[in-house]
Design an enzyme around this catalytic site. Structure first.
Site, mmCIF file in Angstrom:
data_model
loop_
_atom_site.group_PDB
_atom_site.id
_atom_site.type_symbol
_atom_site.label_atom_id
_atom_site.label_comp_id
_atom_site.label_asym_id
_atom_site.label_seq_id
_atom_site.Cartn_x
_atom_site.Cartn_y
_atom_site.Cartn_z
ATOM 1 N N LYS A 126 0.816 -1.245 -0.038
ATOM 2 C CA LYS A 126 0.032 0.177 0.002
ATOM 3 C C LYS A 126 0.896 1.293 -0.008
ATOM 4 C CE LYS A 126 -3.588 2.724 2.489
ATOM 5 N NZ LYS A 126 -4.600 2.317 3.674
ATOM 6 N N LYS A 154 1.243 10.077 5.367
ATOM 7 C CA LYS A 154 1.425 8.844 5.887
ATOM 8 C C LYS A 154 2.678 8.052 5.583
ATOM 9 C CE LYS A 154 -3.696 8.133 6.451
ATOM 10 N NZ LYS A 154 -4.845 7.163 6.444
ATOM 11 N N GLU A 211 7.627 -6.908 0.957
ATOM 12 C CA GLU A 211 5.921 -6.700 2.147
ATOM 13 C C GLU A 211 5.367 -7.958 1.701
ATOM 14 O OE1 GLU A 211 5.126 -4.855 4.150
ATOM 15 O OE2 GLU A 211 6.250 -2.989 4.291
ATOM 16 N N LYS A 219 -2.291 -1.491 -3.752
ATOM 17 C CA LYS A 219 -3.053 -0.159 -3.753
ATOM 18 C C LYS A 219 -2.304 0.866 -3.696
ATOM 19 C CE LYS A 219 -5.984 1.988 -0.458
ATOM 20 N NZ LYS A 219 -6.619 1.929 1.041
ATOM 21 N N TYR A 239 -15.347 1.171 -6.794
ATOM 22 C CA TYR A 239 -16.555 1.756 -6.517
ATOM 23 C C TYR A 239 -17.583 1.674 -7.612
ATOM 24 C CZ TYR A 239 -13.633 3.534 -2.567
ATOM 25 O OH TYR A 239 -12.972 3.648 -1.359
HETATM 26 C C1 PBG Z 1 -7.098 3.576 5.454
HETATM 27 C C2 PBG Z 1 -7.694 3.226 4.123
HETATM 28 C C3 PBG Z 1 -7.446 4.292 3.161
HETATM 29 C C4 PBG Z 1 -8.036 3.618 1.834
HETATM 30 C C5 PBG Z 1 -8.526 2.518 2.499
HETATM 31 N N1 PBG Z 1 -8.200 2.136 3.776
HETATM 32 C C6 PBG Z 1 -7.080 5.653 3.213
HETATM 33 C C7 PBG Z 1 -5.645 6.072 3.572
HETATM 34 O O1 PBG Z 1 -4.794 5.146 3.786
HETATM 35 O O2 PBG Z 1 -5.526 7.006 3.713
HETATM 36 C C8 PBG Z 1 -8.233 4.164 0.741
HETATM 37 C C9 PBG Z 1 -9.149 3.844 -0.263
HETATM 38 C C10 PBG Z 1 -9.660 4.659 -1.452
HETATM 39 O O3 PBG Z 1 -9.060 5.894 -1.521
HETATM 40 O O4 PBG Z 1 -10.402 4.414 -2.108
HETATM 41 N N2 PBG Z 1 -6.476 2.582 6.216
#
Ligand code: PBG
Length: 328
Positions: free
Chosen positions: A198, A221, A237, A252, A317
């Site tokens: 991620k 983050k 990872e 992601k 979505y």
């Molecule tokens: C948070 C989380 C995020 C998303 C899914 N779980 C946002 C982030 O890490 O700030 C993002 C999903 C999206 O943008 O559709 N743990």
């Protein structure tokens, strides 16, 4: 002999039946996971940053689960818009067995048990600072303290009926801890889908609006999510999460990271999912709104690209639209 004109690759493309016959990849509603947002109350709340996506109360969420079932979508991913009064420094509402998330899981599992429920394991919808974990005085997200809470959060979700817990926090070691806790508490068939690779991405903006954390988030983050410059690190990872007991892994965001999907798939030969995230959805909608592309064609082409790259399935979505187009 294998030269033009003996060889003409256009022959197989010349008619629709032949193109169908030669398709190397198929996309069906069974490939889709539909992320949905839950909120208190019963009114539908449209999300401005995600045109066409709303937050739903418990009744609305159950209706979405029925819609998923009728469309052939196997699984919903739930995200809560926790009331702001319940957000704290330590995000303790995440481990309340009666929080919005757990009530939504139970409502779906009572009414539509045949639809899978995937739950996000992370603290950002529950903290007053919008980070995915517990922060120290300097704002650093503490790894081990956070993992302990996440493990409890995953247990609470599993007890409420979650089928797949999906840690999206990027702490080190949390997959193993969650797996051990699930085993110790009899949840042997609850799966873990690890958000393994991620990235610290600019594509999450509309999601943070949807769960009400955008205005709260202090800083970024980058001390826990990955640097978009890195690919080898993604493989490390993934290797660690698999060794700790992940049943499947996720990459992601989605489309900008298909190289990671393809490398993970070929290196590990395990179920790989991708999350076509909120900013990607918003870009397609924005393109469609100004006539830069056809919404339906963009949706189907991008989802097919995930499958071609090696994805077992995609969180999107656009899942209900895509399932309708695919003629469930
Ligand atoms: C948070 C989380 C995020 C998303 C899914 N779980 C946002 C982030 O890490 O700030 C993002 C999903 C999206 O943008 O559709 N743990």
């Amino acid at each position: 002999m294998s030269q033009y004109p003996a060889l003409r690759l256009r022959r197989s493309r010349a008619s629709a039946w032949s193109r169908r016959l030669h398709a190397e990849t198929v996309l069906t509603p069974a490939d889709l996971i539909w992320p949905v947002f839950v909120t208190e109350g019963s009114a539908e709340e449209p999300i401005a940053a995600l045109p066409g996506v709303s937050r739903w109360g418990l009744q609305g969420i159950v209706e979405r689960a029925r819609e998923a079932r009728d469309l052939g979508i196997p699984c919903l991913a739930l995200f809560p818009n926790t009331p702001h009064a319940l957000r704290t420094e330590d995000g303790r509402e995440a481990v309340n067995p009666d929080n919005l998330m757990c009530r939504a899981i139970r409502a779906i599992k009572d009414a539509v048990p045949e639809v899978g429920v995937l739950t996000d394991v992370a603290l950002d919808p529950y903290t007053s600072h919008g980070h995915d974990g517990i922060v120290d005085g300097a704002g650093y997200v503490l790894n081990d303290e956070t993992s302990a809470v996440l493990t409890e959060q995953a247990l609470v979700q599993a007890a409420a009926g979650a089928d797949i817990v999906a840690p999206s926090d990027m702490m080190d070691g949390r997959v193993g801890q969650i797996r051990s806790a699930l085993e110790a508490n009899g949840h042997v068939n609850v799966q873990i889908m690890a958000y393994a690779a991620k990235y610290a991405s600019a594509f999450y903006g509309p999601f943070r609006d949807a769960v009400g954390s955008r205005g709260l988030l202090k800083g970024d983050k980058k001390t826990y999510q990955m640097d978009p410059a890195n690919a080898e690190e993604a493989l490390r990872e993934v290797a660690l999460d698999l060794a700790e007991g992940a049943d499947s892994v996720m990459v992601k965001p989605g489309l900008p990271y298909l190289d990671i999907v393809a490398r993970v798939k070929s290196a590990f030969e395990v179920p790989v999912f991708a999350y076509q995230v909120s900013g990607e959805y918003a870009m397609i909608e924005a393109a469609a709104a100004v006539g830069a592309g056809d919404r339906e064609a963009l949706v189907l082409e991008t989802l097919m690209a995930f499958k071609r790259a090696g994805c077992t399935g995609v969180l999107t979505y656009h899942a209900p639209l895509a399932a309708r187009l695919l003629g469930a």
